[in-house]
Design a protein around this motif. Structure first.
Motif, mmCIF file in Angstrom:
data_model
loop_
_atom_site.group_PDB
_atom_site.id
_atom_site.type_symbol
_atom_site.label_atom_id
_atom_site.label_comp_id
_atom_site.label_asym_id
_atom_site.label_seq_id
_atom_site.Cartn_x
_atom_site.Cartn_y
_atom_site.Cartn_z
ATOM 1 N N UNK A 189 -3.292 -3.380 -4.613
ATOM 2 C CA UNK A 189 -3.732 -2.078 -5.124
ATOM 3 C C UNK A 189 -5.024 -1.655 -4.422
ATOM 4 N N UNK A 190 -5.406 -2.409 -3.372
ATOM 5 C CA UNK A 190 -6.615 -2.050 -2.607
ATOM 6 C C UNK A 190 -6.185 -1.641 -1.204
ATOM 7 N N UNK A 191 -7.132 -1.090 -0.469
ATOM 8 C CA UNK A 191 -6.787 -0.482 0.816
ATOM 9 C C UNK A 191 -7.052 -1.425 1.989
ATOM 10 N N UNK A 192 -6.394 -1.139 3.098
ATOM 11 C CA UNK A 192 -6.684 -1.845 4.350
ATOM 12 C C UNK A 192 -7.986 -1.295 4.918
ATOM 13 N N UNK A 193 -8.470 -1.909 5.988
ATOM 14 C CA UNK A 193 -9.717 -1.447 6.616
ATOM 15 C C UNK A 193 -9.497 -0.114 7.331
ATOM 16 N N UNK A 194 -10.515 0.762 7.290
ATOM 17 C CA UNK A 194 -10.405 2.041 8.012
ATOM 18 C C UNK A 194 -10.075 1.851 9.499
ATOM 19 N N UNK A 195 -10.524 0.731 10.084
ATOM 20 C CA UNK A 195 -10.265 0.508 11.523
ATOM 21 C C UNK A 195 -8.759 0.516 11.823
ATOM 22 N N UNK A 196 -7.963 0.044 10.872
ATOM 23 C CA UNK A 196 -6.508 0.033 11.086
ATOM 24 C C UNK A 196 -5.963 1.461 11.073
ATOM 25 N N UNK A 197 -6.465 2.251 10.117
ATOM 26 C CA UNK A 197 -6.002 3.648 10.042
ATOM 27 C C UNK A 197 -6.450 4.429 11.272
ATOM 28 N N UNK A 198 -7.695 4.154 11.715
ATOM 29 C CA UNK A 198 -8.196 4.844 12.911
ATOM 30 C C UNK A 198 -7.310 4.527 14.110
ATOM 31 N N UNK A 199 -6.932 3.246 14.233
ATOM 32 C CA UNK A 199 -6.115 2.845 15.381
ATOM 33 C C UNK A 199 -4.786 3.604 15.366
ATOM 34 N N UNK A 200 -4.155 3.675 14.190
ATOM 35 C CA UNK A 200 -2.845 4.335 14.109
ATOM 36 C C UNK A 200 -2.987 5.837 14.369
ATOM 37 N N UNK A 201 -3.980 6.464 13.744
ATOM 38 C CA UNK A 201 -4.077 7.921 13.873
ATOM 39 C C UNK A 201 -4.474 8.325 15.293
ATOM 40 N N UNK A 202 -5.255 7.467 15.944
ATOM 41 C CA UNK A 202 -5.597 7.741 17.341
ATOM 42 C C UNK A 202 -4.329 7.872 18.186
ATOM 43 N N UNK A 203 -3.415 6.929 17.973
ATOM 44 C CA UNK A 203 -2.167 6.978 18.755
ATOM 45 C C UNK A 203 -1.339 8.197 18.367
ATOM 46 N N UNK A 204 -1.366 8.555 17.106
ATOM 47 C CA UNK A 204 -0.628 9.734 16.660
ATOM 48 C C UNK A 204 -1.159 10.987 17.347
ATOM 49 N N UNK A 205 -2.506 11.119 17.318
ATOM 50 C CA UNK A 205 -3.120 12.307 17.914
ATOM 51 C C UNK A 205 -2.970 12.315 19.432
ATOM 52 N N UNK A 206 -2.837 11.127 20.013
ATOM 53 C CA UNK A 206 -2.656 11.060 21.475
ATOM 54 C C UNK A 206 -1.210 11.365 21.860
ATOM 55 N N UNK A 207 -0.391 11.697 20.852
ATOM 56 C CA UNK A 207 0.968 12.159 21.157
ATOM 57 C C UNK A 207 1.993 11.053 21.289
ATOM 58 N N UNK A 208 1.656 9.880 20.752
ATOM 59 C CA UNK A 208 2.627 8.774 20.878
ATOM 60 C C UNK A 208 3.514 8.744 19.629
ATOM 61 N N UNK A 209 4.378 9.718 19.533
ATOM 62 C CA UNK A 209 5.159 9.908 18.303
ATOM 63 C C UNK A 209 6.657 9.954 18.545
#
Ligand code: GLN
Length: 385
Positions: free
Chosen positions: A41-61
């Motif tokens: 019920x707790x969250x992962x580290x923001x670094x993991x979310x940053x890594x994923x969203x970076x790839x999303x924004x870089x168009x790797x979808x």
């Protein structure tokens, strides 16, 4: 509702909705604290979310390669080598899956069919049996005995026939929280060698082992690794069960068979999560400290239940704690779980749900992958019950 007699012939006529879904819904309905379904019920580290969203924004979808992103397969290969001294070729022997449930299902489908027998240990995670049935294979059950739930290797050997094709193992074990030793894996290896049997080794809790023990992965024994598909998942390890990303490590010949089915089962797993996980895995401490993290929770949970009416069984891995409720009531675990939810406001899982014949060993399963505050509140309610 319409009836379509003769048209709908269920492939799983006796199966309802999974116990985890049912109890989570009931817990939400009555506002109970959910120690039932296994998820943090707790969250992962923001670094993991940053890594994923970076790839999303870089168009790797767009679609990933069918077998998984090369960077993630390489990161997995490096981890398997560093942690277990097991060598897997990132291209030929590692496949990224949509979680471990899909991996186990696909592995069964790829390797067993009508006429084959598949051995599972009960209590067993609830997805194994339907997977075997849907493949048209025959399940064979070996019971693990409370309170330690260690495998009885003579009983396993007695369950083997010339038709035995596969054995599905699981350590650290859901729901019991028990763990195998390397000696158990050696015994398994000897049996499988003698009878020419393949293994699906569900190791999703590989990084949640306690008290200084090392996880006895099947891949640590070369003679076992050569006939085993090791299944694991990032959900448990990085607190992201909802992402549904897992993997299978298996010798090339087994990986070829696995992939033949996998490509038509999911084709490929979502791209940005794979790339983000590959980046995040570069720091080994992020998974190597997981055992210590959950050991604290285990110890706090067990200490807080001192003085309650529950008898706690040993827990050497996973984030599950079994508790005997027979001292409180003998109404059967399904009824007990409902009453505990209603009267104490705490949800748990009845262990009979992990047996094909609803065998009831008088135990409930609590998940302690929860915030300290929620665990404290739940324990207070359980002590008063
Ligand atoms: N593995 C989790 C558990 O045992 C739940 C998985 C699921 O809901 N399918 O609680």
């Amino acid at each position: 509702m319409h009836d379509y007699p003769g048209i709908v012939r269920s492939r799983l006529p006796d199966v309802g909705t999974t116990i985890f879904t049912v109890i989570s819904r009931e817990a939400a309905e009555c506002g109970a604290l959910n120690l039932a379904q296994g998820f943090p019920d707790f969250t992962a580290e923001p670094a993991l979310f940053d890594a994923v969203t970076q790839h999303m924004h870089a168009g790797r979808n767009q679609y990933s390669p069918m077998t998984g992103q090369p960077a993630l397969r390489q990161a997995i290969a490096d981890k398997m080598s560093a942690v277990y001294a097991a060598r897997y070729d990132a291209d030929a022997e590692i496949t990224v899956t949509a979680g471990a449930t899909q991996a186990v299902y696909t592995a069964i489908t790829a390797l067993a069919g009508p006429g084959d027998e598949v051995i599972i240990f009960e209590p067993a995670f609830d997805s194994y049996l339907p997977g075997i049935r849907l493949a048209g294979a025959t399940p064979v059950f070996v019971r693990l005995q409370a309170p330690h739930f260690r495998p009885d290797w003579e009983a396993v050997e007695r369950a083997i026939t010339p038709r035995t094709r596969l054995i599905i193992t699981n350590t650290p074990h859901n729901p019991t929280g028990s763990t195998w030793t390397l000696d158990d894996q050696r015994q398994l290896a000897a049996l499988c060698e003698r009878h020419d049997i393949l293994v699906i080794s569900d190791e999703v809790y590989e990084h949640i082992v306690f008290d200084g023990a090392a996880h006895a992965s099947a891949c640590r024994l070369p003679e076992l690794a050569r006939r085993t598909l090791v299944v694991s998942s990032f959900g448990k390890t990085f607190h992201v069960t909802g992402w549904k990303v897992g993997f299978v490590c298996a010798p090339a010949a087994l990986s070829v068979e696995f992939r033949r089915v996998h490509q038509f089962n999911v084709f490929a797993v979502n791209t940005p999560c794979q790339l983000g996980l590959a980046d995040y895995m570069q720091h080994a401490a992020r998974y190597l400290q997981l055992g210590a993290f959950y050991q604290k929770k285990r110890d706090a949970f067990r200490a807080a239940l001192q003085g309650s009416a529950f008898e706690l069984l040993a827990c050497s891995g996973t984030y599950f704690q079994l508790a005997r409720h027979e001292a409180i009531a003998r109404e059967g675990d399904q009824a007990f779980v409902r009453r505990l939810m209603r009267e104490a406001g705490v949800a748990s899982i009845p262990v009979s749900a992990f047996y094909h014949d609803a065998h009831d060993p008088g135990l409930v399963r609590f998940c302690f992958a929860k915030s300290d505050a929620l665990l404290e509140q739940a324990c207070e309610r359980l002590r008063r019950f």
